[in-house]
Design a protein around this motif. Structure first.
Motif, PDB file in Angstrom:
ATOM      1  N   PHE A 102       9.683 -19.421  -2.579  1.00  0.00           N
ATOM      2  CA  PHE A 102      10.061 -18.558  -3.713  1.00  0.00           C
ATOM      3  C   PHE A 102       8.885 -17.697  -4.169  1.00  0.00           C
ATOM      4  N   GLY A 103       7.815 -17.669  -3.386  1.00  0.00           N
ATOM      5  CA  GLY A 103       6.672 -16.839  -3.748  1.00  0.00           C
ATOM      6  C   GLY A 103       5.858 -17.450  -4.870  1.00  0.00           C
ATOM      7  N   THR A 104       4.893 -16.685  -5.360  1.00  0.00           N
ATOM      8  CA  THR A 104       4.058 -17.131  -6.477  1.00  0.00           C
ATOM      9  C   THR A 104       3.918 -15.994  -7.473  1.00  0.00           C
ATOM     10  N   PRO A 105       3.726 -16.305  -8.752  1.00  0.00           N
ATOM     11  CA  PRO A 105       3.546 -15.237  -9.740  1.00  0.00           C
ATOM     12  C   PRO A 105       2.372 -14.319  -9.417  1.00  0.00           C
ATOM     13  N   SER A 106       1.345 -14.838  -8.736  1.00  0.00           N
ATOM     14  CA  SER A 106       0.162 -14.023  -8.465  1.00  0.00           C
ATOM     15  C   SER A 106       0.349 -13.108  -7.265  1.00  0.00           C
ATOM     16  N   ASP A 107       1.409 -13.292  -6.504  1.00  0.00           N
ATOM     17  CA  ASP A 107       1.584 -12.488  -5.301  1.00  0.00           C
ATOM     18  C   ASP A 107       2.930 -11.765  -5.233  1.00  0.00           C
ATOM     19  N   PHE A 108       4.009 -12.413  -5.599  1.00  0.00           N
ATOM     20  CA  PHE A 108       5.328 -11.824  -5.412  1.00  0.00           C
ATOM     21  C   PHE A 108       5.620 -10.859  -6.559  1.00  0.00           C
ATOM     22  N   THR A 109       5.206  -9.622  -6.396  1.00  0.00           N
ATOM     23  CA  THR A 109       5.339  -8.592  -7.420  1.00  0.00           C
ATOM     24  C   THR A 109       5.771  -7.293  -6.752  1.00  0.00           C
ATOM     25  N   ALA A 110       5.793  -6.218  -7.523  1.00  0.00           N
ATOM     26  CA  ALA A 110       6.116  -4.910  -6.959  1.00  0.00           C
ATOM     27  C   ALA A 110       4.951  -4.450  -6.085  1.00  0.00           C
ATOM     28  N   LEU A 111       5.245  -4.073  -4.852  1.00  0.00           N
ATOM     29  CA  LEU A 111       4.221  -3.629  -3.913  1.00  0.00           C
ATOM     30  C   LEU A 111       4.374  -2.136  -3.675  1.00  0.00           C
ATOM     31  N   HIS A 112       3.243  -1.430  -3.722  1.00  0.00           N
ATOM     32  CA  HIS A 112       3.255   0.014  -3.509  1.00  0.00           C
ATOM     33  C   HIS A 112       2.241   0.366  -2.422  1.00  0.00           C
ATOM     34  N   ILE A 113       2.673   1.178  -1.465  1.00  0.00           N
ATOM     35  CA  ILE A 113       1.793   1.660  -0.415  1.00  0.00           C
ATOM     36  C   ILE A 113       1.278   3.037  -0.820  1.00  0.00           C
ATOM     37  N   LEU A 114      -0.026   3.208  -0.805  1.00  0.00           N
ATOM     38  CA  LEU A 114      -0.664   4.435  -1.256  1.00  0.00           C
ATOM     39  C   LEU A 114      -1.087   5.254  -0.038  1.00  0.00           C
ATOM     40  N   GLU A 115      -0.423   6.375   0.187  1.00  0.00           N
ATOM     41  CA  GLU A 115      -0.688   7.173   1.379  1.00  0.00           C
ATOM     42  C   GLU A 115      -1.823   8.157   1.128  1.00  0.00           C
ATOM     43  N   ASP A 116      -2.899   8.029   1.909  1.00  0.00           N
ATOM     44  CA  ASP A 116      -3.980   8.998   1.865  1.00  0.00           C
ATOM     45  C   ASP A 116      -3.571  10.285   2.577  1.00  0.00           C
ATOM     46  N   THR A 117      -4.216  11.380   2.211  1.00  0.00           N
ATOM     47  CA  THR A 117      -4.061  12.659   2.888  1.00  0.00           C
ATOM     48  C   THR A 117      -5.468  13.221   3.118  1.00  0.00           C
ATOM     49  N   PRO A 118      -5.600  14.312   3.848  1.00  0.00           N
ATOM     50  CA  PRO A 118      -6.937  14.895   4.035  1.00  0.00           C
ATOM     51  C   PRO A 118      -7.617  15.303   2.732  1.00  0.00           C
ATOM     52  N   THR A 119      -6.839  15.482   1.650  1.00  0.00           N
ATOM     53  CA  THR A 119      -7.435  15.918   0.382  1.00  0.00           C
ATOM     54  C   THR A 119      -7.247  14.905  -0.753  1.00  0.00           C
ATOM     55  N   LEU A 120      -6.699  13.723  -0.443  1.00  0.00           N
ATOM     56  CA  LEU A 120      -6.500  12.687  -1.462  1.00  0.00           C
ATOM     57  C   LEU A 120      -6.855  11.329  -0.870  1.00  0.00           C
ATOM     58  N   HIS A 121      -7.742  10.619  -1.554  1.00  0.00           N
ATOM     59  CA  HIS A 121      -8.161   9.293  -1.103  1.00  0.00           C
ATOM     60  C   HIS A 121      -7.881   8.286  -2.213  1.00  0.00           C
ATOM     61  N   HIS A 122      -7.229   7.166  -1.837  1.00  0.00           N
ATOM     62  CA  HIS A 122      -6.936   6.102  -2.792  1.00  0.00           C
ATOM     63  C   HIS A 122      -7.920   4.946  -2.627  1.00  0.00           C
ATOM     64  N   VAL A 123      -8.204   4.281  -3.729  1.00  0.00           N
ATOM     65  CA  VAL A 123      -9.008   3.059  -3.701  1.00  0.00           C
ATOM     66  C   VAL A 123      -8.463   2.122  -4.768  1.00  0.00           C
ATOM     67  N   ILE A 124      -8.497   0.827  -4.475  1.00  0.00           N
ATOM     68  CA  ILE A 124      -7.842  -0.173  -5.321  1.00  0.00           C
ATOM     69  C   ILE A 124      -8.869  -1.037  -6.031  1.00  0.00           C
ATOM     70  N   CYS A 125      -8.554  -1.406  -7.253  1.00  0.00           N
ATOM     71  CA  CYS A 125      -9.337  -2.406  -7.968  1.00  0.00           C
ATOM     72  C   CYS A 125      -8.411  -3.113  -8.948  1.00  0.00           C
ATOM     73  N   CYS A 126      -8.943  -4.122  -9.611  1.00  0.00           N
ATOM     74  CA  CYS A 126      -8.262  -4.746 -10.752  1.00  0.00           C
ATOM     75  C   CYS A 126      -9.298  -4.801 -11.851  1.00  0.00           C
ATOM     76  N   SER A 127      -9.204  -3.923 -12.811  1.00  0.00           N
ATOM     77  CA  SER A 127     -10.269  -3.790 -13.800  1.00  0.00           C
ATOM     78  C   SER A 127     -10.343  -4.970 -14.763  1.00  0.00           C
ATOM     79  N   LEU A 128      -9.290  -5.783 -14.842  1.00  0.00           N
ATOM     80  CA  LEU A 128      -9.285  -6.908 -15.775  1.00  0.00           C
ATOM     81  C   LEU A 128      -9.615  -8.237 -15.108  1.00  0.00           C
ATOM     82  N   CYS A 129      -9.169  -8.425 -13.862  1.00  0.00           N
ATOM     83  CA  CYS A 129      -9.433  -9.725 -13.218  1.00  0.00           C
ATOM     84  C   CYS A 129      -9.609  -9.514 -11.720  1.00  0.00           C
TER      85      CYS A 129
END
Length: 240
Positions: A102-129
């Motif tokens: 049944f998953g876990t609260p820390s993992d089973f959430t809404a997942l979004h794929i961030l598509e880079d382009t030649p002029t846009l770069h994505h980077v991920i963090c969690c500023s709170l934890c």
């Protein structure tokens, strides 16, 4: 010869028992107390916890790498990944319900794929934890959880990426996505030049964990994250 017995000699030399473990942090104390209470209340068993821990300890970034390689190779899969990432995960054998069913609260959430382009770069963090998509990327690296990464990336992203060895030109816009308790993200990098005609297995080899977080770019010939020396940060996060 003094004639001192072994027992007398031991009494004359103070000895201190070595600690069994390093100093336990407040977070570890809290985790132990919460785990034991949950087991006592019947929310899960000690065997459930052992199985869960062993499962996540063996996870790595390979599932995410397979995901990206397929998205580079299959336009229909890429479209599905951008529209319904969890369903796309199933197509490459990633089950967010494991290992409990049944998953876990820390993992089973809404997942979004961030598509880079030649002029846009994505980077991920969690500023709170340290929110992180473990079924895709495995356990998070230590630096991802540190204040100097989490607090600084949202303020000075171009500088922090340069500290990872990723220098982006000024015409490339950087978008920082901040994970939280409801959302997880993974970067879909631009497919690098020089990989035309590669199959999915070959492409998978060059998609490292750092590429999926957004602090590195995939490159032919690079199949592992680069070990970087620790150095003093400009604008370090202090008093945290």
């Amino acid at each position: 010869m003094s004639g001192m017995s072994n027992e007398e000699d031991e009494d004359a030399t103070p000895r201190h028992a070595a600690p069994m473990v390093e100093e336990v942090t407040d977070f570890e104390v809290l985790e132990i107390a919460l785990r034991e209470l949950a087991i006592e209340k019947g929310l899960f068993t000690a065997e459930d916890h052992r199985r869960y821990t062993e499962y996540f300890e063996q996870l790595g970034p390979a599932p995410g790498a397979r995901f990206v390689a397929k998205a580079w190779s299959d336009p229909d899969f890429k479209q599905l990944a951008l529209e319904d990432a969890i369903t796309a995960c199933h197509e490459v054998g990633i089950d967010w319900l494991k290992p409990t069913g049944f998953g876990t609260p820390s993992d089973f959430t809404a997942l979004h794929i961030l598509e880079d382009t030649p002029t846009l770069h994505h980077v991920i963090c969690c500023s709170l934890c340290s929110c992180y998509p473990r079924p895709l990327l495995g356990n998070s690296p230590e630096w991802y959880r540190t204040p100097n990464y989490r607090r600084r990336l949202v303020r000075w992203p171009r500088q922090v990426l340069a500290e990872f060895g990723l220098y982006l030109t000024e015409d490339v816009r950087i978008r920082v996505e901040d994970s939280n308790s409801k959302h997880r993200f993974m970067v879909l990098p631009v497919r690098p030049d020089g990989t035309q005609g590669w199959n999915e297995e070959q492409l998978t080899q060059i998609v490292t964990r750092d590429c999926l977080i957004g602090v590195a770019l995939p490159k032919p010939g690079r199949t592992a994250d680069v070990d970087r020396p620790v150095h003093a940060a400009v604008h370090p996060a202090q008093n945290y």
